[in-house]
Structures are given as structure tokens and as C-alpha cells.
Design a protein around this motif. Structure first.
Motif, short mmCIF file in Angstrom:
data_model
loop_
_atom_site.label_atom_id
_atom_site.label_comp_id
_atom_site.label_asym_id
_atom_site.label_seq_id
_atom_site.Cartn_x
_atom_site.Cartn_y
_atom_site.Cartn_z
N THR A 149 0.89 -1.16 0.00
CA THR A 149 0.00 0.00 0.00
C THR A 149 0.93 1.21 0.00
O THR A 149 2.12 1.08 0.34
CB THR A 149 -0.90 0.02 1.25
OG1 THR A 149 -0.08 0.09 2.42
CG2 THR A 149 -1.79 -1.21 1.31
N PRO A 150 0.44 2.37 -0.40
CA PRO A 150 1.33 3.54 -0.43
C PRO A 150 2.01 3.81 0.91
O PRO A 150 3.12 4.34 0.95
CB PRO A 150 0.38 4.69 -0.81
CG PRO A 150 -0.68 4.02 -1.62
CD PRO A 150 -0.88 2.67 -0.95
N GLU A 151 1.40 3.40 2.01
CA GLU A 151 2.00 3.62 3.33
C GLU A 151 3.14 2.66 3.63
O GLU A 151 3.87 2.85 4.60
CB GLU A 151 0.93 3.46 4.43
CG GLU A 151 -0.25 4.40 4.32
CD GLU A 151 -1.29 3.95 3.28
OE1 GLU A 151 -1.43 2.73 3.04
OE2 GLU A 151 -1.93 4.83 2.70
N LYS A 152 3.32 1.62 2.85
CA LYS A 152 4.29 0.57 3.14
C LYS A 152 5.46 0.53 2.15
O LYS A 152 6.02 -0.52 1.91
CB LYS A 152 3.60 -0.79 3.15
CG LYS A 152 2.48 -0.91 4.15
CD LYS A 152 3.02 -1.13 5.53
CE LYS A 152 1.85 -1.37 6.49
NZ LYS A 152 2.29 -1.75 7.78
N LEU A 153 5.81 1.63 1.57
CA LEU A 153 6.89 1.64 0.57
C LEU A 153 8.24 1.28 1.16
O LEU A 153 9.13 0.84 0.43
CB LEU A 153 6.93 2.99 -0.13
CG LEU A 153 5.72 3.29 -1.00
CD1 LEU A 153 5.86 4.67 -1.63
CD2 LEU A 153 5.52 2.23 -2.06
N GLU A 208 -5.28 -1.97 -4.04
CA GLU A 208 -6.20 -0.84 -4.17
C GLU A 208 -7.59 -1.26 -3.69
O GLU A 208 -7.86 -2.44 -3.48
CB GLU A 208 -6.25 -0.39 -5.64
CG GLU A 208 -4.91 0.05 -6.21
CD GLU A 208 -4.39 1.35 -5.62
OE1 GLU A 208 -5.16 2.07 -4.94
OE2 GLU A 208 -3.19 1.64 -5.81
N ASP A 209 -8.49 -0.31 -3.59
CA ASP A 209 -9.86 -0.60 -3.13
C ASP A 209 -10.51 -1.69 -3.97
O ASP A 209 -11.27 -2.51 -3.45
CB ASP A 209 -10.72 0.67 -3.18
CG ASP A 209 -10.33 1.68 -2.11
OD1 ASP A 209 -9.65 1.28 -1.14
OD2 ASP A 209 -10.70 2.85 -2.26
N ARG A 210 -10.21 -1.73 -5.27
CA ARG A 210 -10.85 -2.72 -6.15
C ARG A 210 -10.48 -4.15 -5.81
O ARG A 210 -11.17 -5.09 -6.19
CB ARG A 210 -10.51 -2.42 -7.61
CG ARG A 210 -9.04 -2.60 -7.96
CD ARG A 210 -8.75 -2.12 -9.40
NE ARG A 210 -7.33 -2.04 -9.66
CZ ARG A 210 -6.63 -3.01 -10.21
NH1 ARG A 210 -7.21 -4.13 -10.59
NH2 ARG A 210 -5.34 -2.86 -10.41
N HIS A 211 -9.37 -4.34 -5.07
CA HIS A 211 -8.94 -5.68 -4.68
C HIS A 211 -9.64 -6.16 -3.42
O HIS A 211 -9.63 -7.36 -3.14
CB HIS A 211 -7.43 -5.72 -4.45
CG HIS A 211 -6.66 -5.38 -5.67
ND1 HIS A 211 -5.86 -4.27 -5.76
CD2 HIS A 211 -6.58 -5.99 -6.87
CE1 HIS A 211 -5.31 -4.21 -6.96
NE2 HIS A 211 -5.73 -5.25 -7.65
N GLY A 212 -10.22 -5.25 -2.67
CA GLY A 212 -10.84 -5.61 -1.40
C GLY A 212 -9.91 -5.32 -0.25
O GLY A 212 -8.72 -5.04 -0.44
N GLY A 270 -7.71 -9.06 0.21
CA GLY A 270 -7.50 -8.08 -0.85
C GLY A 270 -6.05 -8.03 -1.31
O GLY A 270 -5.77 -7.91 -2.50
N ALA A 271 -5.13 -8.15 -0.38
CA ALA A 271 -3.71 -8.16 -0.74
C ALA A 271 -3.39 -9.38 -1.60
O ALA A 271 -2.68 -9.29 -2.61
CB ALA A 271 -2.84 -8.16 0.52
#
Length: 187
Positions: A18-22, A43-47, A52-53
Motif C-alpha cells: 500500500t502507499p503507506e508501506k513503501l 487498491e480498493d478494487r482488490h478488497g 484483498g492483498a
């Protein structure tokens, strides 16, 4: 994974961020000279959450695959590499789990819980992710391995559907700890 690579086995690491985990990408860059490392974003589309990950990473997975979580740690030696053992068990079944024996109800409620029989090899008899009632479970799953044809089931397994790992062969490790919940460390 580096042990498998040293034996000539081609390894591809798919990292879902996620953008927070770069910072995870920067940390894993040290292995890019020895392993193929690919990054994708959840992203949101993945759940949400782990399911989702996993969904975000699936398009990048080929062949037998292992799901390993960055906060799951355990002890092992190169001579007894549990990931290699789990992949070896895929010759006989579609799934294998790397697991740790535990009867701690808090650990079982926090992690993927298994009921594993005493056979040789041990086989999963029941499974659920984060059960509200951990009675009857005797192990936590640490990592999962599956044949390529089973990849699409991974999000359901980590999303909480019960008993999808029944029949999977279990490889046990010691020293398991979830570093996201150090108060539950066990071994």
C-alpha cells in the motif's frame, strides 16, 4: 527462499504494497540481485485486508506458490527448509501448510487456526482464519503453499471461509511468532 534459489530453483517474490508501506520495497531491494522481486499495489478494487492483498498479487503468480506474511517469523535451518518441504508435499496434494503447534486461545483467535491430526505426514482436519471460538484447534498456520491450479482459492482461505485447507499436509516449525502481536509470541 534464498536457500531454494541457491539450489537452482527459480523463485519469484511478489510483494503487495500500500502507499503507506513503501519502506518494505526498499528493504527487499537488497535481494533483487538473487531473486526476481515484483511489486504491486493493493487498491480498493482488490478488497480489504489480507484477502484483498492476495487478490492484488494473484495476477503475478505462476506455478506452485507460497503465501508468506512479513510479520510471521519462525525458526528453521537450511537443511530442514520448511518451504522446500511444503513444496515437496505438493507432489501428493494440492495444498501444504507450514504450521506451529499451539493451544494458546489468543494466538488461535488472532491467526489462522488449524486442527491437525497426528498422522505421518500430519494432515489438516479443520481450518478457519481467526476463529472467535478456538476450541478444538491445535495449530496456527504460518505460511501456505499450493499448486498453480489452486491459486484462485487463496483469497477465500485467508478471508475466513472455514475448512478450505482440510486434507492439506502440514510441515511444522518451532519458534513461531507474529511480530505484529509480540504479546502473543510463542514457540
Amino acid at each position: 527462499m534464498l536457500d531454494l534459489h541457491a539450489k537452482g530453483i527459480q523463485i519469484r517474490v511478489v510483494v503487495v504494497l500500500t502507499p503507506e508501506k513503501l519502506s518494505t520495497a526498499a528493504y527487499l531491494a537488497r535481494y533483487s540481485d538473487r531473486l526476481d522481486v515484483a511489486y504491486t499495489f493493493q487498491e480498493d478494487r482488490h478488497g480489504p485486508e489480507l484477502a484483498g492483498a492476495v487478490t492484488a498479487g494473484l495476477p503475478w503468480c505462476r506455478g506452485p506458490a507460497a503465501l508468506m506474511l512479513p510479520d510471521q517469523k519462525f525458526d528453521w535451518s537450511p537443511a530442514a527448509n520448511p518451504l522446500e518441504q511444503a513444496f515437496g508435499r505438493l507432489r501428493y496434494g494440492a495444498w501444504a501448510v507450514i504450521a506451529a503447534w499451539t493451544s494458546d486461545p489468543d494466538v488461535l483467535r488472532n491467526d489462522g487456526a488449524l486442527c491437525v491430526g497426528a498422522g505421518d505426514p500430519p494432515v489438516v482436519e479443520a481450518s478457519v482464519d481467526k476463529p472467535s471460538d478456538p476450541a478444538g484447534f491445535n495449530a496456527a498456520w504460518v505460511a501456505l503453499a499450493c499448486r498453480e491450479g489452486e491459486l484462485l482459492r487463496l483469497p477465500s482461505i485467508v478471508g475466513g471461509e472455514e475448512n478450505l485447507l482440510v486434507g492439506a499436509s502440514a510441515v511444522f516449525v518451532s519458534g513461531y511468532r507474529n511480530v505484529s502481536t509480540p504479546e502473543l509470541a510463542h514457540g
